[in-house]
Structures are given as C-alpha cells and as structure tokens.
Enzyme design. Structure first.
Site, PDB file in Angstrom:
ATOM      1  N   HIS A   1     -28.742 -55.933 -12.908  1.00 38.59           N
ATOM      2  CA  HIS A   1     -27.728 -54.861 -12.985  1.00 38.59           C
ATOM      3  C   HIS A   1     -28.334 -53.626 -13.659  1.00 38.59           C
ATOM      4  O   HIS A   1     -28.794 -53.682 -14.799  1.00 38.59           O
ATOM      5  CB  HIS A   1     -26.523 -55.370 -13.769  1.00 38.59           C
TER       6      HIS A   1
ATOM      7  N   MET B   1     -26.545 -43.482 -15.675  1.00 35.45           N
ATOM      8  CA  MET B   1     -25.581 -42.597 -16.341  1.00 35.45           C
ATOM      9  C   MET B   1     -26.112 -41.168 -16.380  1.00 35.45           C
ATOM     10  O   MET B   1     -27.317 -40.960 -16.516  1.00 35.45           O
ATOM     11  CB  MET B   1     -25.360 -43.081 -17.775  1.00 35.45           C
TER      12      MET B   1
ATOM     13  N   GLY C   1     -20.391 -46.284 -20.457  1.00 33.88           N
ATOM     14  CA  GLY C   1     -21.237 -45.369 -21.226  1.00 33.88           C
ATOM     15  C   GLY C   1     -22.185 -46.088 -22.170  1.00 33.88           C
ATOM     16  O   GLY C   1     -23.302 -45.638 -22.370  1.00 33.88           O
ATOM     17  N   PHE C   2     -21.744 -47.222 -22.708  1.00 28.62           N
ATOM     18  CA  PHE C   2     -22.563 -47.892 -23.718  1.00 28.62           C
ATOM     19  C   PHE C   2     -22.421 -49.413 -23.626  1.00 28.62           C
ATOM     20  O   PHE C   2     -21.352 -49.911 -23.259  1.00 28.62           O
ATOM     21  CB  PHE C   2     -22.147 -47.439 -25.127  1.00 28.62           C
ATOM     22  N   GLY C   3     -23.497 -50.108 -24.002  1.00 30.76           N
ATOM     23  CA  GLY C   3     -23.420 -51.553 -24.146  1.00 30.76           C
ATOM     24  C   GLY C   3     -22.798 -51.904 -25.491  1.00 30.76           C
ATOM     25  O   GLY C   3     -22.571 -51.027 -26.337  1.00 30.76           O
ATOM     26  N   GLY C   4     -22.494 -53.169 -25.663  1.00 35.21           N
ATOM     27  CA  GLY C   4     -22.059 -53.665 -26.967  1.00 35.21           C
ATOM     28  C   GLY C   4     -20.639 -53.316 -27.376  1.00 35.21           C
ATOM     29  O   GLY C   4     -20.291 -53.407 -28.554  1.00 35.21           O
TER      30      GLY C   4
ATOM     31  N   GLY D   1     -24.899 -57.412 -20.864  1.00 36.15           N
ATOM     32  CA  GLY D   1     -26.047 -56.737 -21.472  1.00 36.15           C
ATOM     33  C   GLY D   1     -26.403 -57.409 -22.778  1.00 36.15           C
ATOM     34  O   GLY D   1     -27.330 -58.217 -22.854  1.00 36.15           O
ATOM     35  N   SER D   2     -25.632 -57.119 -23.816  1.00 37.96           N
ATOM     36  CA  SER D   2     -25.974 -57.661 -25.135  1.00 37.96           C
ATOM     37  C   SER D   2     -26.006 -59.188 -25.152  1.00 37.96           C
ATOM     38  O   SER D   2     -26.871 -59.778 -25.793  1.00 37.96           O
ATOM     39  CB  SER D   2     -25.045 -57.125 -26.223  1.00 37.96           C
TER      40      SER D   2
ATOM     41  N   HIS E   1     -25.368 -49.680 -10.503  1.00 39.09           N
ATOM     42  CA  HIS E   1     -24.048 -49.196 -10.916  1.00 39.09           C
ATOM     43  C   HIS E   1     -24.168 -47.709 -11.276  1.00 39.09           C
ATOM     44  O   HIS E   1     -24.723 -47.362 -12.316  1.00 39.09           O
ATOM     45  CB  HIS E   1     -23.603 -50.041 -12.135  1.00 39.09           C
TER      46      HIS E   1
ATOM     47  N   MET F   1     -22.873 -44.420 -12.539  1.00 42.39           N
ATOM     48  CA  MET F   1     -21.837 -43.755 -13.343  1.00 42.39           C
ATOM     49  C   MET F   1     -22.199 -42.274 -13.381  1.00 42.39           C
ATOM     50  O   MET F   1     -22.581 -41.731 -14.421  1.00 42.39           O
ATOM     51  CB  MET F   1     -21.795 -44.373 -14.750  1.00 42.39           C
TER      52      MET F   1
ATOM     53  N   MET G   1     -14.393 -52.441 -14.761  1.00 40.78           N
ATOM     54  CA  MET G   1     -14.949 -52.089 -16.068  1.00 40.78           C
ATOM     55  C   MET G   1     -13.991 -52.607 -17.136  1.00 40.78           C
ATOM     56  O   MET G   1     -12.841 -52.182 -17.209  1.00 40.78           O
ATOM     57  CB  MET G   1     -15.095 -50.572 -16.208  1.00 40.78           C
TER      58      MET G   1
ATOM     59  N   SER H   1     -27.404 -56.814 -17.564  1.00 35.72           N
ATOM     60  CA  SER H   1     -27.548 -55.352 -17.537  1.00 35.72           C
ATOM     61  C   SER H   1     -28.781 -54.972 -18.332  1.00 35.72           C
ATOM     62  O   SER H   1     -28.859 -55.232 -19.539  1.00 35.72           O
ATOM     63  CB  SER H   1     -26.319 -54.688 -18.170  1.00 35.72           C
TER      64      SER H   1
ATOM     65  N   ASP I   1     -27.746 -49.787 -14.865  1.00 39.03           N
ATOM     66  CA  ASP I   1     -26.716 -48.817 -15.235  1.00 39.03           C
ATOM     67  C   ASP I   1     -27.281 -47.399 -15.218  1.00 39.03           C
ATOM     68  O   ASP I   1     -28.144 -47.060 -16.015  1.00 39.03           O
ATOM     69  CB  ASP I   1     -26.178 -49.138 -16.632  1.00 39.03           C
TER      70      ASP I   1
ATOM     71  N   ASP J   1     -17.595 -56.036 -15.937  1.00 42.26           N
ATOM     72  CA  ASP J   1     -18.675 -55.398 -16.701  1.00 42.26           C
ATOM     73  C   ASP J   1     -18.137 -54.846 -18.015  1.00 42.26           C
ATOM     74  O   ASP J   1     -17.290 -53.950 -18.025  1.00 42.26           O
ATOM     75  CB  ASP J   1     -19.233 -54.249 -15.830  1.00 42.26           C
ATOM     76  N   GLY J   2     -18.660 -55.394 -19.130  1.00 37.93           N
ATOM     77  CA  GLY J   2     -18.324 -54.856 -20.448  1.00 37.93           C
ATOM     78  C   GLY J   2     -17.709 -55.894 -21.374  1.00 37.93           C
ATOM     79  O   GLY J   2     -16.673 -56.470 -21.055  1.00 37.93           O
ATOM     80  N   GLY J   3     -18.410 -56.167 -22.470  1.00 36.34           N
ATOM     81  CA  GLY J   3     -17.874 -57.086 -23.472  1.00 36.34           C
ATOM     82  C   GLY J   3     -17.833 -58.535 -23.024  1.00 36.34           C
ATOM     83  O   GLY J   3     -17.040 -59.333 -23.537  1.00 36.34           O
TER      84      GLY J   3
HETATM   85  C1  DX5 Z   1     -21.453 -49.907 -19.660  1.00 36.57           C
HETATM   86  C2  DX5 Z   1     -22.355 -50.571 -18.644  1.00 36.57           C
HETATM   87  C3  DX5 Z   1     -22.524 -52.020 -18.860  1.00 36.57           C
HETATM   88  C4  DX5 Z   1     -23.104 -52.392 -20.200  1.00 36.57           C
HETATM   89  C5  DX5 Z   1     -22.553 -53.737 -20.578  1.00 36.57           C
HETATM   90  O1  DX5 Z   1     -21.158 -48.621 -19.258  1.00 36.57           O
HETATM   91  O2  DX5 Z   1     -21.844 -50.390 -17.318  1.00 36.57           O
HETATM   92  O3  DX5 Z   1     -23.235 -52.627 -17.798  1.00 36.57           O
HETATM   93  O4  DX5 Z   1     -24.489 -52.435 -20.218  1.00 36.57           O
HETATM   94  O5  DX5 Z   1     -22.980 -54.047 -21.849  1.00 36.57           O
HETATM   95  P1  DX5 Z   1     -22.378 -55.254 -22.681  1.00 36.57           P
HETATM   96  O6  DX5 Z   1     -22.550 -56.499 -21.870  1.00 36.57           O
HETATM   97  O7  DX5 Z   1     -23.204 -55.246 -23.929  1.00 36.57           O
HETATM   98  O8  DX5 Z   1     -20.928 -54.942 -22.927  1.00 36.57           O
HETATM   99 ZN    ZN Z   2     -22.750 -51.570 -15.527  1.00 35.96          ZN
END
Ligand code: DX5
Ligand code: ZN
Length: 219
Positions: A34, A38, A143-146, A198-199, A67, A69, A138, A9, A36, A176-178
């Site tokens: 990927h 928003m 909304g946010f990475g990490g 992402g992270s 993606h 959102m 999800m 991401s 994102d 997607d996520g964590g």
């Molecule tokens: C969150 C995004 C994800 C996000 C994942 O709303 O859809 O794609 O970037 O980030 P990580 O991998 O850091 O959880």
């Molecule tokens: Zn995403």
C-alpha cells in the site's frame, strides 16, 4: 470468515531504505503493497510520487495498491499506471469528476478504487459502484499514520458490504487507518476484506513483520 488480505502501508517504513522494506514485507506475507501518495493540498502532508513507485516496483511482485490523496488527480493517473501501480484508488472528495477518473484508470488497464473520507457517507458510491474494483474506507482522516480508529466507520463498512454483495461483483472492501490487533477483527466482522496497516505492520522492526502480519490476519 472471508479471505482477509493485508496491505502494509509503507508510510510507516524506513524511508532511507524503502526497497529493502518492501522486500521485507513481501517476504513477511504481505498481500498488497500500500503506497500513500499525498500532495500537501488535498491532505496536509507530502509523501512520494510516481518515480518512487517505479523504483520500488522491481522489489516485489505483490499487488501495488496506490492510494492517491491528491487533487487534481487526473493529470497524474497515467504516470502512476506507467510506474507500475496495479490498483489506483482515488478519493470521491478529490473531484471534480470521479466517474471520469475511474474510466481513465480502467482505460489504462488498471483496477480502479474509490476512497471515502470519514465524513463522507456510504451512498456516495451508488452511481459508481459498477465502475470500481475496490472501495477504501478511511477510518482516520487521511494525512498521517498512527492515528486513532474512528468508530463510526464500522457502520459505513457494514453498509458498503451490503451494497457490494448486492452487485454480485468481486469488489474488495478495504479499510485504512488505526488498524491493529483490537480493530482488525472488528472491521473484518463488519465486512472488510483488505486491511491497510502502517504502524501495526512496521512496529518492532523487520524481525517482527511476519508476526505482525499474522496477528492482523487473526492467526
Ligand atoms: C493515512 C494513510 C494510511 C496510513 C495508515 O492517510 O492513508 O495508509 O499510513 O497508518 P496507520 O496504520 O498507522 O493508521
Ligand atoms: Zn492509505
């Protein structure tokens, strides 16, 4: 084990040099890019629009996995298709007519995906599973990475894997996520075959991208 695809991401990339970052993850072995999107309304954050997708398109031939959102989503689908998206994923919760939106994506020659928030049950796909090429679970609230992986989503991945297998169609199951070294093998064991990260992809800077992607693949 199924062939796992890795979708970094770019939300966790350096936004001051996104083109370079996309080239770097492409070279490091990413399968999908990927993106994102928003809107500060469907999710509490603002990111990028079709102009950025268009600008990045020339930097990689990999699958652009966009993606969305955003809500409403229909007025923007065509712009993302024209910008060069390959997969366009929309949220079942973004409403109001998910079936219509998926038909619209298909009519533009793109692969339609549906995403489910952590609070949305697997059964929401029952009436649209024949209309999608990808289902995105999800595993954090978007909304946010990490953020931290939400454990209950493992059961949903298992339920969706069974539904996908029952169709006999080639539908990707993306999470997607964590996603990191600890959660990646667990979501794959539950039936996922595309991992968004992402992270975990971007940590350590460009020299680490290839080994980060390998680690996510379980190599
Ligand atoms: C969150 C995004 C994800 C996000 C994942 O709303 O859809 O794609 O970037 O980030 P990580 O991998 O850091 O959880
Ligand atoms: Zn995403």
């Amino acid at each position: 084990m199924q062939n796992v695809r890795i979708a970094p991401s770019i939300l966790s990339a350096d936004f001051a040099c996104l083109g370079e970052e996309v080239r770097a993850i492409d070279a490091a072995g990413a399968d999908f890019i990927h993106v994102d999107v928003m809107d500060g309304h469907f999710v509490p954050n603002l990111t990028i629009g079709p102009m950025v997708v268009k600008a990045l398109r020339g930097h990689s031939d990999k699958v652009f996995d966009v993606h969305l959102m955003i809500s409403p989503v229909d007025p923007y689908v065509e712009e993302f298709a024209e910008a060069g998206a390959d997969i366009i994923t929309v949220h079942a919760e973004a409403g109001p007519h998910i079936h219509r939106t998926l038909q619209l994506i298909r009519s533009l020659g793109k692969r339609p995906g549906v995403s489910l928030n952590p609070g949305t049950p697997a059964d929401v796909v029952d009436m649209i599973i024949d209309d999608v090429d990808l289902i995105l679970v999800m595993s954090v609230n978007p909304g946010f990475g990490g953020q931290k992986f939400i454990e209950s989503q493992l059961r949903k991945i298992e339920a969706l894997r069974a539904k996908i297998d029952a169709t006999g169609r080639d539908i990707r199951l993306e999470v997607d996520g964590g996603i990191n070294a600890e959660t990646a093998p667990r979501v794959v064991a539950a039936g996922a075959d595309v991992l968004v990260a992402g992270s975990a992809t971007f940590k350590g800077g460009p020299d680490a991208y290839a080994s980060n992607i390998k680690m996510l693949r379980g190599e």
